[in-house]
Structures are given as structure tokens and as C-alpha cells.
Design a protein around this motif. Structure first.
Motif, PDB file in Angstrom:
ATOM      1  N   VAL A 164       0.866  -1.179   0.000  1.00 19.55           N
ATOM      2  CA  VAL A 164       0.000   0.000   0.000  1.00 19.55           C
ATOM      3  C   VAL A 164       0.904   1.229   0.000  1.00 19.55           C
ATOM      4  N   LYS A 165       0.724   2.081  -1.006  1.00 16.83           N
ATOM      5  CA  LYS A 165       1.560   3.267  -1.143  1.00 16.83           C
ATOM      6  C   LYS A 165       0.767   4.497  -0.737  1.00 16.83           C
ATOM      7  N   GLN A 166       1.349   5.304   0.145  1.00 16.83           N
ATOM      8  CA  GLN A 166       0.647   6.441   0.729  1.00 16.83           C
ATOM      9  C   GLN A 166       1.389   7.736   0.452  1.00 16.83           C
ATOM     10  N   SER A 167       0.616   8.785   0.185  1.00 15.61           N
ATOM     11  CA  SER A 167       1.205  10.111  -0.025  1.00 15.61           C
ATOM     12  C   SER A 167       0.213  11.180   0.404  1.00 15.61           C
ATOM     13  N   PRO A 168       0.694  12.372   0.790  1.00 12.76           N
ATOM     14  CA  PRO A 168       2.099  12.732   0.945  1.00 12.76           C
ATOM     15  C   PRO A 168       2.673  12.207   2.260  1.00 12.76           C
ATOM     16  N   GLN A 169       3.954  12.350   2.429  1.00  7.93           N
ATOM     17  CA  GLN A 169       4.608  11.921   3.662  1.00  7.93           C
ATOM     18  C   GLN A 169       4.264  12.871   4.805  1.00  7.93           C
ATOM     19  N   SER A 170       4.125  14.154   4.475  1.00  4.61           N
ATOM     20  CA  SER A 170       3.738  15.129   5.495  1.00  4.61           C
ATOM     21  C   SER A 170       2.838  16.180   4.870  1.00  4.61           C
ATOM     22  N   LEU A 171       2.034  16.822   5.726  1.00  2.00           N
ATOM     23  CA  LEU A 171       1.017  17.749   5.240  1.00  2.00           C
ATOM     24  C   LEU A 171       0.776  18.808   6.312  1.00  2.00           C
ATOM     25  N   ILE A 172       0.778  20.063   5.902  1.00  2.00           N
ATOM     26  CA  ILE A 172       0.515  21.151   6.834  1.00  2.00           C
ATOM     27  C   ILE A 172      -0.646  21.968   6.298  1.00  2.00           C
ATOM     28  N   ALA A 186      -1.683  14.622  13.828  1.00  2.00           N
ATOM     29  CA  ALA A 186      -1.338  13.241  14.159  1.00  2.00           C
ATOM     30  C   ALA A 186      -0.738  12.610  12.912  1.00  2.00           C
ATOM     31  N   THR A 187      -0.366  11.346  13.028  1.00  2.00           N
ATOM     32  CA  THR A 187       0.051  10.594  11.853  1.00  2.00           C
ATOM     33  C   THR A 187      -1.094   9.687  11.425  1.00  2.00           C
ATOM     34  N   TYR A 188      -1.379   9.700  10.152  1.00  2.00           N
ATOM     35  CA  TYR A 188      -2.488   8.915   9.599  1.00  2.00           C
ATOM     36  C   TYR A 188      -1.934   7.807   8.705  1.00  2.00           C
ATOM     37  N   PHE A 189      -2.466   6.621   8.895  1.00  2.95           N
ATOM     38  CA  PHE A 189      -2.050   5.468   8.103  1.00  2.95           C
ATOM     39  C   PHE A 189      -3.254   4.901   7.361  1.00  2.95           C
ATOM     40  N   ARG A 213      -5.395  -8.562  10.033  1.00  5.72           N
ATOM     41  CA  ARG A 213      -4.136  -8.822   9.352  1.00  5.72           C
ATOM     42  C   ARG A 213      -4.050  -7.785   8.240  1.00  5.72           C
ATOM     43  N   LEU A 214      -3.353  -6.690   8.510  1.00  6.85           N
ATOM     44  CA  LEU A 214      -3.392  -5.523   7.649  1.00  6.85           C
ATOM     45  C   LEU A 214      -2.028  -5.211   7.055  1.00  6.85           C
ATOM     46  N   TYR A 215      -2.085  -4.588   5.873  1.00  2.00           N
ATOM     47  CA  TYR A 215      -0.903  -4.044   5.212  1.00  2.00           C
ATOM     48  C   TYR A 215      -1.029  -2.523   5.294  1.00  2.00           C
ATOM     49  N   PHE A 216      -0.074  -1.901   5.975  1.00  2.00           N
ATOM     50  CA  PHE A 216      -0.150  -0.464   6.227  1.00  2.00           C
ATOM     51  C   PHE A 216       0.691   0.326   5.238  1.00  2.00           C
ATOM     52  N   GLY A 217       0.243   1.557   4.936  1.00  2.00           N
ATOM     53  CA  GLY A 217       1.076   2.521   4.251  1.00  2.00           C
ATOM     54  C   GLY A 217       2.114   3.079   5.210  1.00  2.00           C
ATOM     55  N   GLY A 259       4.980   2.614   8.729  1.00  3.25           N
ATOM     56  CA  GLY A 259       3.722   2.068   9.207  1.00  3.25           C
ATOM     57  C   GLY A 259       3.953   0.735   9.908  1.00  3.25           C
ATOM     58  N   PRO A 260       2.986   0.302  10.707  1.00  2.00           N
ATOM     59  CA  PRO A 260       3.113  -1.008  11.354  1.00  2.00           C
ATOM     60  C   PRO A 260       3.247  -2.119  10.316  1.00  2.00           C
TER      61      PRO A 260
END
Lengths: 113, 114
Positions: free
Chosen positions: A4-12, A86-89, A100-104, B42-43
Motif C-alpha cells: 500500500v503506497k501512501q502520499s504525501p509523507q507530510s502535510l501542513i 497526528a500521523t495517519y495510516f 491482518r493488515l498491510y499499512f502505508g 507504518g506497522p
């Protein structure tokens, strides 16, 4: 390989803004897509989740948009508040074992007052 | 307690030593999961139990890692011959059953191997 690919890495964003976090996946066997919120020093907590039979799900100020054909989903936070910092995944799961999860890799969100 | 409890919260150990990390799930939860979270990541799934048996241990990185849940409640993650690359937060989560879409994470055990 990151499933799982997540973007952006940070956000303000400013208070009241609408941050959008995007995720993409390749495995079409995934059929469960949750978002988790994590504060420093705490474990992740389930925020909202969606199944591929709907294109959108809303809970309070949080909305997931899901595009099955593009294999993408996103989180929108309406009227963002400093307490949302916070950090969001994003994550993906399949079958009957929904823990049983696959996280970004996560997005660190900062909401300025 | 009301939530998932993990001990120790922090552990510093020397390279090559043996470490045990404990997880006390929410009472009545039959499914228990271990994840590993490296800094800025991530975890990452390690293993899960349904009752006493390990139903899926495909995420364990190598044979230095082992986990048990002998009575279907408390679980222990065991790491032999620790390496610096094992440094991470080890998260435990539990749920009423594997069918449940809500898993509850503990605050984690922060392991540092020096």
C-alpha cells in the motif's frame, strides 16, 4: 515490496482546511480499507473504514473516497482542527481476518491554529 | 485494565541478548496480533493468534523471532540473539475475533538494541 503506497509523507494545513491523504494498492484481493490515526507515544486507533462495494463513506468530519478501478482511496478531513494533528495510516486487508493488515508508511498531518 | 496492556514500555538491550515482550489483550478478545513499527514507517504485521494457536506467522522476519499464547490470553513475543536492526516499537493488538474489523492497539514496547 510496499503493498500500500501512501502520499504525501507530510502535510501542513491551516485550521478549517481540508487535508487529503491518498493511498494506492495493487492487490485486487484486498477488500477492506481502514484508516488509522496515531498520536505520539500511542498505538494506532481505527478512524474509519470502507469496503469496495461503496465509493464513499462519511463519519463526522472524516470521509473516505474509494475508486475501485484505479485501485486508489483517500481520506478527507473536513474543517480540520489542531487536535487532528497526528500521523495517519491507510491500510488494506482481505478475507475474513480483518486484523491482518498491510499499512502505508503514514502521513504526518499538522493543523495550524 | 480496559485496554491492551504491553510491558515493558521501553527496553534497552545489548546486541546478542534475549528479549521477551508481553501483551495482555482486552478481556474476552480471542484474536491477538503482533506488529512491528520502525521509525517513520507504518506497522508491519508479524503474527496473529486465534485462541492459543498461531494462525499466521508469515510476518516473522526470521527464526530468531517467536511468539506464544499458551492459555489464549496473554502473549509473549520472544527475540533471540537481538540485532541492532530489531530496534523498533513492537505493537500488540486484540479484537473480539478475526472477523472483527476493529482491532485495538496497545501503546507498544519500544525496543532499542545497542
Amino acid at each position: 515490496q510496499q503493498q500500500v503506497k501512501q502520499s504525501p509523507q507530510s502535510l501542513i494545513v491551516q485550521k478549517g482546511g481540508i487535508p487529503i491523504i491518498n493511498c494506492a494498492y495493487e492487490n485486487t484481493a484486498f477488500d477492506y480499507f481502514p484508516w488509522y490515526q496515531q498520536f505520539p507515544g500511542k498505538g494506532p486507533a481505527l478512524l474509519i473504514a470502507i469496503r469496495p462495494d461503496v465509493s464513499e463513506k462519511k463519519e463526522g468530519r472524516f470521509t473516505i473516497s474509494f475508486n475501485k478501478s484505479a485501485k486508489q482511496f483517500s481520506l478527507h478531513i473536513m474543517d480540520s482542527q489542531p487536535g487532528d494533528s497526528a500521523t495517519y495510516f491507510c491500510a488494506a486487508g482481505r478475507g475474513s481476518t480483518l486484523g491482518r493488515l498491510y499499512f502505508g508508511r503514514g502521513t504526518q498531518l499538522t493543523v495550524w491554529p | 485494565g480496559a485496554g491492551v496492556s504491553q510491558t515493558p514500555s521501553n527496553k534497552v538491550t545489548e546486541k546478542g541478548k534475549y528479549v521477551e515482550l508481553r501483551c495482555d489483550p482486552i478481556s474476552g478478545h480471542t484474536a491477538l496480533y503482533w506488529y512491528r513499527q520502525s521509525l517513520g514507517q507504518g506497522p508491519e504485521f508479524l503474527i496473529y493468534f486465534q485462541g492459543t494457536g498461531a494462525a499466521d506467522d508469515s510476518g516473522l522476519p526470521n527464526d530468531r523471532f517467536f511468539a506464544v499464547r499458551p492459555e489464549g490470553s496473554v502473549s509473549t513475543l520472544k527475540i533471540q540473539r537481538t540485532e541492532r536492526g530489531d530496534s523498533a516499537v513492537y505493537l500488540c493488538a486484540s479484537s473480539p475475533g478475526t472477523w472483527s474489523d476493529t482491532i485495538y492497539f496497545g501503546e507498544g514496547s519500544w525496543l532499542t538494541v545497542v
